[in-house]
Design a protein around this motif. Structure first.
Motif, mmCIF file in Angstrom:
data_model
loop_
_atom_site.group_PDB
_atom_site.id
_atom_site.type_symbol
_atom_site.label_atom_id
_atom_site.label_comp_id
_atom_site.label_asym_id
_atom_site.label_seq_id
_atom_site.Cartn_x
_atom_site.Cartn_y
_atom_site.Cartn_z
ATOM 1 N N GLU A 105 0.800 -1.222 0.000
ATOM 2 C CA GLU A 105 0.000 0.000 0.000
ATOM 3 C C GLU A 105 0.836 1.276 0.000
ATOM 4 O O GLU A 105 0.793 2.060 0.956
ATOM 5 C CB GLU A 105 -0.984 -0.008 1.168
ATOM 6 C CG GLU A 105 -2.062 -1.070 1.018
ATOM 7 C CD GLU A 105 -3.245 -0.878 1.949
ATOM 8 O OE1 GLU A 105 -3.239 0.074 2.759
ATOM 9 O OE2 GLU A 105 -4.191 -1.681 1.865
ATOM 10 N N PRO A 106 1.570 1.537 -1.084
ATOM 11 C CA PRO A 106 2.294 2.800 -1.197
ATOM 12 C C PRO A 106 1.330 3.952 -1.457
ATOM 13 O O PRO A 106 0.110 3.753 -1.572
ATOM 14 C CB PRO A 106 3.202 2.552 -2.408
ATOM 15 C CG PRO A 106 2.404 1.603 -3.258
ATOM 16 C CD PRO A 106 1.699 0.692 -2.281
ATOM 17 N N VAL A 107 1.862 5.148 -1.577
ATOM 18 C CA VAL A 107 1.018 6.308 -1.877
ATOM 19 C C VAL A 107 0.388 6.162 -3.258
ATOM 20 O O VAL A 107 0.894 5.441 -4.127
ATOM 21 C CB VAL A 107 1.829 7.619 -1.814
ATOM 22 C CG1 VAL A 107 2.263 7.910 -0.394
ATOM 23 C CG2 VAL A 107 3.017 7.586 -2.770
ATOM 24 N N GLN A 108 -0.722 6.845 -3.448
ATOM 25 C CA GLN A 108 -1.437 6.809 -4.712
ATOM 26 C C GLN A 108 -1.173 8.081 -5.508
ATOM 27 O O GLN A 108 -0.844 9.138 -4.948
ATOM 28 C CB GLN A 108 -2.930 6.608 -4.443
ATOM 29 C CG GLN A 108 -3.211 5.263 -3.788
ATOM 30 C CD GLN A 108 -4.598 5.154 -3.183
ATOM 31 O OE1 GLN A 108 -5.084 6.068 -2.522
ATOM 32 N NE2 GLN A 108 -5.251 4.030 -3.401
ATOM 33 N N SER A 109 -1.319 7.968 -6.808
ATOM 34 C CA SER A 109 -0.936 9.065 -7.697
ATOM 35 C C SER A 109 -1.749 10.329 -7.456
ATOM 36 O O SER A 109 -1.239 11.439 -7.607
ATOM 37 C CB SER A 109 -1.110 8.631 -9.153
ATOM 38 O OG SER A 109 -0.314 7.514 -9.448
ATOM 39 N N GLY A 110 -3.010 10.159 -7.069
ATOM 40 C CA GLY A 110 -3.850 11.327 -6.872
ATOM 41 C C GLY A 110 -3.388 12.232 -5.749
ATOM 42 O O GLY A 110 -3.555 13.450 -5.819
ATOM 43 N N SER A 111 -2.793 11.643 -4.707
ATOM 44 C CA SER A 111 -2.346 12.421 -3.553
ATOM 45 C C SER A 111 -0.866 12.762 -3.601
ATOM 46 O O SER A 111 -0.457 13.842 -3.150
ATOM 47 C CB SER A 111 -2.644 11.651 -2.269
ATOM 48 O OG SER A 111 -4.021 11.400 -2.127
ATOM 49 N N TYR A 112 -0.057 11.853 -4.138
ATOM 50 C CA TYR A 112 1.397 12.032 -4.175
ATOM 51 C C TYR A 112 1.911 11.638 -5.567
ATOM 52 O O TYR A 112 2.541 10.603 -5.746
ATOM 53 C CB TYR A 112 2.072 11.179 -3.106
ATOM 54 C CG TYR A 112 1.772 11.607 -1.700
ATOM 55 C CD1 TYR A 112 2.587 12.525 -1.036
ATOM 56 C CD2 TYR A 112 0.667 11.109 -1.023
ATOM 57 C CE1 TYR A 112 2.317 12.926 0.254
ATOM 58 C CE2 TYR A 112 0.381 11.505 0.270
ATOM 59 C CZ TYR A 112 1.213 12.418 0.908
ATOM 60 O OH TYR A 112 0.933 12.818 2.193
ATOM 61 N N PRO A 113 1.644 12.474 -6.574
ATOM 62 C CA PRO A 113 1.976 12.078 -7.948
ATOM 63 C C PRO A 113 3.463 11.857 -8.199
ATOM 64 O O PRO A 113 3.835 10.897 -8.890
ATOM 65 C CB PRO A 113 1.436 13.239 -8.788
ATOM 66 C CG PRO A 113 1.283 14.382 -7.840
ATOM 67 C CD PRO A 113 0.969 13.769 -6.514
ATOM 68 N N SER A 114 4.320 12.702 -7.645
ATOM 69 C CA SER A 114 5.750 12.547 -7.924
ATOM 70 C C SER A 114 6.322 11.323 -7.225
ATOM 71 O O SER A 114 7.151 10.595 -7.801
ATOM 72 C CB SER A 114 6.523 13.811 -7.506
ATOM 73 O OG SER A 114 6.393 14.052 -6.113
ATOM 74 N N GLU A 115 5.885 11.050 -5.987
ATOM 75 C CA GLU A 115 6.374 9.883 -5.262
ATOM 76 C C GLU A 115 5.911 8.591 -5.927
ATOM 77 O O GLU A 115 6.690 7.639 -6.075
ATOM 78 C CB GLU A 115 5.896 9.918 -3.809
ATOM 79 C CG GLU A 115 6.575 10.967 -2.938
ATOM 80 C CD GLU A 115 5.932 12.337 -3.035
ATOM 81 O OE1 GLU A 115 5.050 12.532 -3.913
ATOM 82 O OE2 GLU A 115 6.302 13.227 -2.234
ATOM 83 N N ALA A 116 4.640 8.551 -6.337
ATOM 84 C CA ALA A 116 4.128 7.357 -7.003
ATOM 85 C C ALA A 116 4.850 7.115 -8.321
ATOM 86 O O ALA A 116 5.212 5.979 -8.653
ATOM 87 C CB ALA A 116 2.621 7.498 -7.233
ATOM 88 N N ALA A 117 5.064 8.175 -9.081
ATOM 89 C CA ALA A 117 5.754 8.029 -10.362
ATOM 90 C C ALA A 117 7.184 7.559 -10.170
ATOM 91 O O ALA A 117 7.690 6.730 -10.943
ATOM 92 C CB ALA A 117 5.729 9.364 -11.110
ATOM 93 N N ASP A 118 7.854 8.074 -9.143
ATOM 94 C CA ASP A 118 9.228 7.660 -8.883
ATOM 95 C C ASP A 118 9.297 6.188 -8.489
ATOM 96 O O ASP A 118 10.207 5.461 -8.904
ATOM 97 C CB ASP A 118 9.831 8.525 -7.779
ATOM 98 C CG ASP A 118 11.306 8.239 -7.555
ATOM 99 O OD1 ASP A 118 12.105 8.572 -8.443
ATOM 100 O OD2 ASP A 118 11.648 7.636 -6.514
ATOM 101 N N MET A 119 8.325 5.753 -7.710
ATOM 102 C CA MET A 119 8.294 4.345 -7.325
ATOM 103 C C MET A 119 8.136 3.446 -8.553
ATOM 104 O O MET A 119 8.831 2.430 -8.695
ATOM 105 C CB MET A 119 7.141 4.098 -6.352
ATOM 106 C CG MET A 119 6.986 2.648 -5.924
ATOM 107 S SD MET A 119 5.518 2.380 -4.927
ATOM 108 C CE MET A 119 4.230 2.705 -6.133
ATOM 109 N N ILE A 120 7.215 3.815 -9.443
ATOM 110 C CA ILE A 120 6.980 3.021 -10.647
ATOM 111 C C ILE A 120 8.225 3.008 -11.541
ATOM 112 O O ILE A 120 8.615 1.963 -12.082
ATOM 113 C CB ILE A 120 5.775 3.575 -11.433
ATOM 114 C CG1 ILE A 120 4.484 3.459 -10.607
ATOM 115 C CG2 ILE A 120 5.638 2.872 -12.775
ATOM 116 C CD1 ILE A 120 4.022 2.056 -10.344
#
Length: 394
Positions: free
Chosen positions: A202-217
């Motif tokens: 359950e990492p952060v979701q793109s809607g709330s943390y777009p840069s963090e989610a994108a970096d994880m992907i």
């Protein structure tokens, strides 16, 4: 403290998926199971070992207070308040399919100034060894990541407002955890039935943390994949015996987990489906059954790793859903369980949240989250593979 329970009880209730077996390597070594995914075999059917290696206060109130944690909110604050020795984990030993652990179970990865409990590894070894002896398939889930992957959640072990996981330093600690666990899986006989490693829950979701989610992907997932595979190469693990590597599915909302992978051999994806919190579902008995029956979460590589039979907060104690009125509602909850389980078996299978919890409402055991007590109440059948035959879905 939480007590041990017998392997036999969990086997009967979970019916967990086990791949084809092969002969024992020696007279003293448990029979190993092939870690190769077999899409035509039985579905995964199991339970989570929730709130045992990462204690969530809401699920274990009595134990939390007994340990002296009082008004603290998570493991970090409890350890900080008690002092390290008093908070060390004692006597935790439960079997399950999906085992949520914090990165701190490898104590070498904990930094100075971080307050996490110690001593959990020997109990993890005990549990995983019992799973292997029983022939249960095990998913090892990195549930609490370094720096905290999701804000304001007890399951991370440290409830904070800003997630700190998405940095090079914390990624590196997570990679080291995954390498360490991979080596343990392939070299420690107790871990022979660990066939899957989830790289972060359950990492952060793109809607709330777009840069963090994108970096994880873009960075964390492909590097975690390559570090696990590189360690397996160093250990000369055969192709058919490699672990499955699991990431949160696209439906979780962080992005497409496979978009930056160069290989998807033995990839698996984790989908958490709580109809309780789906605001598009009509919060009536008919509405929940309709939503469950029509659910289709994807193919065999998707496992619904968390779900329950709880309903929306604003209706869960009314007459239509009150679990204390057993004559009126038990039959419906049986249908609700079966409808969801049947739907999830259109995918790779399901893992109920959770096996056991200490959670009461008005003195009545709240079994909507707890497989053991729901089974004792007759809501969950003794045969976990019977969902299709008892489901209300046409």
């Amino acid at each position: 403290m939480l007590s041990k329970f017998t392997t036999t009880a969990l086997i009967a209730l979970s019916g967990a998926w086990v791949a084809e077996s092969r002969p024992a390597e020696s007279s003293t070594t448990p029979a190993r199971n092939s870690r190769r995914w077999l899409p035509g075999s039985d579905k995964i059917r199991g339970v989570n070992l929730g709130s045992h290696f990462i204690i969530e206060k809401w699920m274990a109130g009595d134990e939390w207070n007994t340990m002296g944690c009082g008004d603290t909110n998570d493991e970090w604050s409890c350890v900080q308040a008690l002092g390290q020795d008093a908070a060390d984990i004692k006597n935790l030993g439960l079997n399950t399919v999906r085992i949520p652990v914090g990165f701190w179970i490898n104590e070498d990865l904990v930094n100075d100034g971080e307050y996490y409990p110690k001593g959990g590894l020997e109990y993890l070894d005990y549990i995983v060894g019992n799973c292997t002896e029983a022939g249960l398939y095990v998913i090892m889930d990195l549930h609490g990541g370094p720096g905290v992957q999701t804000p304001n959640q007890q399951f991370t072990g440290h409830s904070v407002s800003t997630p700190g996981f998405y940095t090079a330093d914390n990624y590196e600690r997570a990679y080291k955890f995954l390498e360490w666990m991979t080596e343990r899986v392939h070299t420690n006989s107790a871990y022979y039935n660990v066939g899957m490693i989830e790289v972060i829950n359950e990492p952060v979701q793109s809607g709330s943390y777009p840069s963090e989610a994108a970096d994880m992907i873009a960075n964390y997932y492909p590097t975690a994949w390559s570090r696990i595979r590189a360690r397996e190469d160093q250990l000369s693990v055969t192709d058919s015996n490699r672990v499955h590597i699991q990431m949160m599915a696209t439906a979780w909302g962080s992005g497409d987990p496979s978009s930056s992978l160069t290989d998807q051999t033995f990839a698996a994806y984790d989908d958490h489906r709580y109809l309780k919190w789906d605001t598009s579902v009509t919060a009536t008995q008919e509405g929940y059954i309709s939503a469950a029956c029509s659910d289709n979460r994807g193919g065999d590589d998707i496992i619904i790793g968390e779900w329950s039979i709880s309903v929306a907060d604003d209706v869960q104690y009314n007459a239509e859903f009150d679990i204390k009125d057993t004559d009126a509602n038990n039959a419906w909850y049986k249908d609700f369980w079966a409808a969801q389980a049947q739907a999830f078996e259109r995918s790779g299978g399901w893992i109920f949240w959770s096996w056991k919890c200490n959670y009461e409402i008005s003195g009545f055991n709240e079994w909507r989250w707890c497989c053991q007590s729901a089974a004792a109440a007759g809501i969950i059948p003794q045969d976990a593979s019977s969902a299709a035959s008892i489901s209300p879905c046409s």
